[in-house]
Design an enzyme around this catalytic site. Structure first.
Site, short mmCIF file in Angstrom:
data_model
loop_
_atom_site.label_atom_id
_atom_site.label_comp_id
_atom_site.label_asym_id
_atom_site.label_seq_id
_atom_site.Cartn_x
_atom_site.Cartn_y
_atom_site.Cartn_z
N HIS A 136 54.91 76.55 12.37
CA HIS A 136 53.78 76.79 11.46
C HIS A 136 53.72 78.25 11.03
CE1 HIS A 136 49.50 75.91 10.14
NE2 HIS A 136 49.52 77.24 10.14
N GLU A 137 53.77 79.14 12.02
CA GLU A 137 53.66 80.57 11.71
C GLU A 137 54.91 81.10 11.01
OE1 GLU A 137 50.79 81.58 11.93
OE2 GLU A 137 49.95 80.11 13.32
N HIS A 140 54.58 80.48 7.38
CA HIS A 140 53.77 81.55 6.78
C HIS A 140 54.63 82.79 6.51
CE1 HIS A 140 50.13 79.39 6.97
NE2 HIS A 140 49.81 79.62 8.23
#
Length: 237
Positions: A136-137, A140
């Site tokens: 997820h990160e 980003h």
């Protein structure tokens, strides 16, 4: 003797108010666990119990997180693929800027363009949860390099990267929703999970007025951002 009475009174009051009993010994820990199981501990007491547990286990939690992080960086197909694509854009994410720390705000992780990725060691359920959070990160991070995301002032940018991160990281796959979060729907489950998590994230940003505002922003960018699976050819997990 008179000086010790207020402290004792305070401890008794704390126990009566919340049901939580301070103490690191095994007997006290089990008393607190039974109090939770019997429904005798308030939400405040449960949070006090979690904070005490996290402090007690901080070193072990961080060590386990670091070991799993290093393993995933070396062997996880999705993490290695994202690392390679971030590197192609001029970025570098590795153990030196993916940090395992104890967090106090009950989140799984975070990304900062200057410092890297934070993994909340005390919130990780298992290696699979850590892998989803890292992915997820890292999405980003990919978006920051590829699309020049304006994190501070553009809610549409924030909504788009949250949609992509929730959709592509694996955190919204059916098994995760069913067994971890009690979401039992079979149709449109993935889309609903992505939308729900994106709205929650946008709602938490300073520029967002309320939940209706967050939902409006997410809806505005939904079609294009949900369809965009870069750097993958399709939804990978």
């Amino acid at each position: 003797m008179s000086e010790s009475q207020p402290g004792a009174s305070s401890t008794t009051s704390n126990k009566c108010d919340s049901g939580f009993i301070p103490g690191d010994d095994t007997f006290t820990q089990w008393r607190n666990i039974f109090s939770i199981l019997m429904g005798k501990m308030t939400d405040e007491g449960k949070e006090q119990f979690r904070v005490a547990r996290d402090l007690r286990n901080e070193a072990a939690d961080c060590k386990r997180c670091e070991d799993q992080r290093d393993y995933l960086l070396q062997y996880s197909p999705v993490i290695r693929y994202l690392s390679d694509n971030i590197r192609q854009l001029g970025g570098d994410l590795h153990s030196h800027n993916i940090y395992c720390r104890r967090c106090t705000n009950r989140k799984a992780g975070g990304f900062d363009p200057e410092y890297g990725i934070l993994l909340c060691a005390n919130e990780m359920k298992d290696q699979g949860h850590l892998e989803d959070t890292m992915a997820h990160e890292m999405i980003h991070a990919y978006d920051h390099l590829r699309f020049k995301v304006d994190w501070s002032n553009n809610l549409r940018h924030a909504a788009c990267t949250e949609i992509r991160a929730s959709s592509l990281s694996g955190e919204c796959r059916w098994a995760r929703e069913f067994f971890r979060r009690g979401q039992w729907k079979f149709t449109q489950q993935h889309q609903e999970c992505v939308r729900r998590r994106a709205i929650l994230s946008v709602r938490a940003r300073p520029g967002c007025k309320d939940e209706a505002h967050a939902e409006k922003v997410v809806n505005e960018v939904w079609d294009s951002c949900f369809r965009d699976t870069r750097p993958f050819d399709e939804i990978y997990r």
